[in-house]
Write an enzyme that holds these catalytic residues in place. Structure first.
Site, mmCIF file in Angstrom:
data_model
loop_
_atom_site.group_PDB
_atom_site.id
_atom_site.type_symbol
_atom_site.label_atom_id
_atom_site.label_comp_id
_atom_site.label_asym_id
_atom_site.label_seq_id
_atom_site.Cartn_x
_atom_site.Cartn_y
_atom_site.Cartn_z
ATOM 1 N N ASP A 162 -35.138 -6.240 -25.135
ATOM 2 C CA ASP A 162 -33.688 -6.055 -25.090
ATOM 3 C C ASP A 162 -33.096 -6.674 -26.371
ATOM 4 O O ASP A 162 -33.803 -7.235 -27.203
ATOM 5 C CB ASP A 162 -33.112 -6.705 -23.830
ATOM 6 N N GLU A 210 -22.770 -6.286 -18.509
ATOM 7 C CA GLU A 210 -23.643 -7.455 -18.651
ATOM 8 C C GLU A 210 -22.952 -8.738 -18.186
ATOM 9 O O GLU A 210 -22.238 -8.749 -17.187
ATOM 10 C CB GLU A 210 -24.143 -7.545 -20.091
#
Length: 844
Positions: free
Chosen positions: A334, A534
């Site tokens: 990521d 997120e």
């Protein structure tokens, strides 16, 4: 294990050899006695399930890979394992550094225009492709691959179909429809020349406080597993001999391996403090059908398992995923996740590739990482076998995709067919998904469906806001601050209701505050969460932020006037909404339905014959809380969902939240002119003369600074600071409990200041973050002192600017300091973390 042996792990012979030595597995969910562990994060591969990788080894492909690698320099090999963001790399740099991949982050786009037309995206894809296959100077030509977060449609592109987020799709219980959604998404991606989406997210969220909970289909691993293979096949097609890109397909990437949805307190990028059995049976379960379906890439998680970051966990990446589960694609990290591994930085992390990572997502740190990896490979810190293994895994996927033969993106089948973006067929598909995903929570006296030929009032703050209905990962990273005109062809919920009512001969009025002249027959109040992505969506408690509670008063007012109230809840997760349920006669959870608001309207009204037009079929794929306590009792279990014919009466629910009265989200330090809980507002000379401001008017630094209350949005909603100079002046927000904003520094999160410059300073104005005595980062944005005088605006500065200047952002005790040695006169209303600003200042 040597490079050759690792490359052949998926061969039937080796698989048979390994399987004969393995113990029988228990059924999912059954606890077993785990072998003795050396540490909490030690894995035992033999207890993990075996998957069936569907691609047999091809000797000709392996020979081709060997030939390519034999021709490559160390620099070319290193380039293949690095992925850069298009906002931080040019096509020429991709050529010079031999990069294997690019991506567009949530806020990255051609020419830095987040709303760039599709043709610009395709042209940029051509430019990067051309650079990657340039053979001048003896370069090895390896086509670059472009990854994007098409997580609920091709959601970075203006005009694309925006499907419901996964939290809604899970409520459908319809794998067939899910596969069709994946097929439509792949086709829209191909129109802009991209080959790879970072989807599907197959997390199994266990705590609704997590800011990415809406990216998961369900908290039930069996439901998630039932969806995974179908979605991957919709994106990639069925595994076979044909190149993936020869059909209307793209590469898929399941994420985030592993247990990103199982972290302590639902903290994004946090630590899953769970047993290996739970890790396997809950969070690992969906990866078996993913591998069986031939998913070509898997994204490793930011998060940790029992204290060890997954991106650097050799036991999970190599021993379990590649060897035991026989995954035959490549693993990508990521966003700068490698920098969070112990002993690593964003610029240097051999630990990640040595643990089994194949491709570093190093969006804005790719160049220093490239340089360090080249040297580490030459020094043997990264063994050549491991580097070449990673390159081979990447090449194998590119060959399966047919990338070497595909040609320029604009020349490929389906490229440039921009009419597929938001096509009528795709919008109809999304509308069907909206209808099937809505969950009917309450329907007292069977008020739904309403008669469409009625006088309908539409209230609430979410009715005519497509961005609000779409949520995060929509055109921008957070999905915030986007007007309806950026969604051509889409339908807001208000517009969908208006169309349905008008067509039936009724009248519809939109009044967010619930005002009316003619008393309506019924009111539909649309409310809920605002977009986030997120960690920006992490919550402390399972309740709406206080500023989103306004529609509750509207519902109570309307109900008190004898008007039937239908509540439509926009949310990325089940939240404590007992007061709103009590204030409504019918309560519908619409989740984050996307661009086709007509699908919501379809469920609220009878057809022209007075019958039910579309029956509710959505069922909760997450439990619904009785209180705002994430560990508290449940109000509704998995599978709950009414139909219009259900004869139920909830009665009056308790309106005790069960939690302390605290702000529902972190990252807010100063609001409406006052410091929030645990924060203090100080004015000082930067040394020993410090004054805590609690009341106004107030004086500080021996009367040199005056602090007074001024109005902004509300009466006395800001504080004004006036100093004639004569020495240093520091205005700061401090705490005795330092905060960690390292996650926020890893991206585009800003320190936001809602402020008004009342008079320009006579000296440079500096901004700082402090991390204890002798620790901090100070910047002097060149244009801070040139802000418009007398104008309220939200000014943002990237947190990474302060980190780059030396602040340890993992232990900030003063995240906001503004200072000058000259005169200063400014007003401050709010200080917070966020992503949307009127003006964004650079580091210098």
């Amino acid at each position: 294990m040597t490079f050759k042996a690792r490359r052949h792990l998926a061969s039937p012979l080796l698989a048979l050899t390994l399987s004969t030595a393995c113990v029988a597995l228990p059924s999912p969910g059954k606890n077993i006695a785990a072998p003795a562990e050396n540490s909490a994060a030690t894995v035992h591969p033999e207890i993990w399930p075996r998957a069936e990788w569907p691609y047999p080894e091809d000797a000709s492909v392996e020979a081709r890979i060997d030939a390519i690698i034999a021709h490559m320099t160390i620099e070319e090999k290193v380039g293949q394992v690095i992925q850069a963001d298009i906002a931080s790399v040019t096509p020429d740099e991709a050529r010079r550094y031999h990069l294997g991949s690019i991506l567009n982050g949530g806020n990255s786009a051609p020419g830095n225009d987040e709303f760039a037309p599709p043709a610009d995206w395709l042209a940029l894809a051509d430019a990067f492709y051309d650079a990657s296959v340039d053979t001048k100077g003896g370069r090895t030509a390896v086509p670059i691959i472009w990854g994007t977060d098409a997580v609920h449609g091709h959601s970075n592109i203006v005009g694309a179909t925006i499907f419901p987020h996964n939290v809604g799709l899970g409520a459908m219980r319809d794998p067939d429809l899910l596969e069709r959604i994946a097929e439509a998404t792949a086709l829209e991606l191909r129109s802009t020349g991209m080959e790879w989406t970072f989807a599907p997210t197959i997390t199994v969220p266990q705590d609704g406080r997590w800011g990415r909970a809406y990216e998961g289909y369900s908290q039930d691993p069996a439901l998630v597993a039932s969806y995974v293979g179908r979605f991957i096949e919709g994106l990639q097609g069925k595994p076979g001999d044909r190149p993936i890109l020869s059909g209307p397909h793209v590469l898929a990437s399941t994420k985030h391996f592993l247990a990103d949805g199982g972290t302590d307190q639902g903290r994004d990028q946090g630590d899953a403090k769970i047993s290996e059995t739970e890790l396997r049976d809950i969070h690992g379960s969906p990866y078996v059908p993913a591998i069986n379906a031939g998913v070509q890439t898997i994204m490793a998680s930011f998060s940790s398992w029992n204290g060890e970051k997954i991106t650097g966990h050799k036991g999970l990446l190599t021993d379990v995923l590649k060897q035991r589960m026989r995954f035959g694609g490549f693993i990508v990290s990521d966003w700068n996740a490698h920098g969070q591994i112990s002993g690593c930085t964003n610029a240097s992390c051999p630990q990640a590739i040595n643990a089994g990572l194949d491709m570093y997502m190093a969006p804005d740190t790719w160049k220093p990482l490239y340089n360090s990896l080249v040297q580490q490979a030459k020094d043997g810190i990264v063994p050549m076998d491991r580097l070449e293994d990673a390159v081979a895994n990447i090449l194998r996927v590119k060959i399966r995709a047919g990338l070497f033969e595909a040609g320029r993106p604009s020349s490929r089948p389906y490229s440039g067919r921009f009419e597929t973006l938001g096509s009528a067929d795709h919008r109809a598909l999304a509308r069907e998904a909206v209808r099937k995903s809505l969950v009917l929570i309450k329907n007292d006296k069977q008020i739904l469906p309403l008669a469409a030929n009625s006088n309908i009032l539409v209230a609430g703050d979410g009715a005519d806001d497509i961005s609000r209905a779409s949520g995060g990962w929509t055109l921008t990273w957070q999905g915030t601050g986007i007007d309806n005109d950026k969604f051509p062809g889409a339908t807001s919920i208000w517009q969908g209701i208006k169309d349905a009512v008008t067509a039936a001969g009724g009248t519809a009025r939109h009044a967010p505050d619930g005002s009316f002249t003619d008393k309506p027959d019924a009111a539909i109040v649309i409310f809920g969460e605002t977009p986030y992505a997120e960690f920006q969506g992490d919550l402390k408690t399972l309740q709406l932020k206080s500023e989103l509670k306004g529609p509750l008063a509207t519902m109570r007012k309307l109900k008190a006037q004898g008007i039937p109230v239908v509540a439509v809840f926009l949310t990325g997760r089940p939240l404590w909404t007992n007061p709103e349920i009590n204030a409504s006669d019918a309560f519908v959870t619409a989740w984050l339905p996307g661009s086709e608001g007509g699908g919501v309207a379809d469920m609220l009204f009878r057809n022209k014959n007075g019958n039910v037009a579309h029956e509710f079929q959505g069922k909760l794929s997450f439990t619904w809380p009785m209180t705002a306590d994430a560990k508290g009792p449940r109000l509704f279990d998995l599978g709950y969902g009414l139909t219009t014919g259900s004869a139920t009466n909830l009665g009056t629910l308790s309106e005790e939240s069960g939690v302390a009265n605290e702000e529902a989200s972190a990252g807010l330090f100063f609001d409406k002119g006052l410091p929030t809980a645990s924060w203090s507002l100080l004015v000082s000379d930067g040394q020993s003369d410090r004054t805590r401001i609690t009341t106004t008017p107030a004086e500080a630094i021996g009367g040199r600074v005056l602090v007074r209350a001024v109005d902004h949005l509300t009466q006395e909603g800001a504080r004004q600071f006036i100093s004639g100079g004569g020495g240093p002046t520091v205005v700061e927000l401090v705490t005795h409990a330092p905060i960690d904003v390292s996650r926020e520094a890893n991206g585009d999160v800003l320190l936001l200041m809602t402020m008004r410059y009342d008079k320009r300073s006579s000296a440079p104005v500096k901004l700082s973050m402090r991390c204890g005595d002798g620790c901090g980062g100070e910047i002097a944005p060149a244009d801070l002192n040139t802000l418009d005088v007398g104008k309220w605006q939200t000014v943002g500065v990237p947190i990474k600017c302060f980190a780059n200047a030396g602040a340890d952002v993992s232990k900030l005790d003063a995240p906001f300091q503004i200072s000058t040695t000259g005169s200063i006169n400014f007003s401050l209303s709010r200080v917070a973390l966020g992503t949307v600003a009127d003006t964004i200042l650079g580091c210098e």
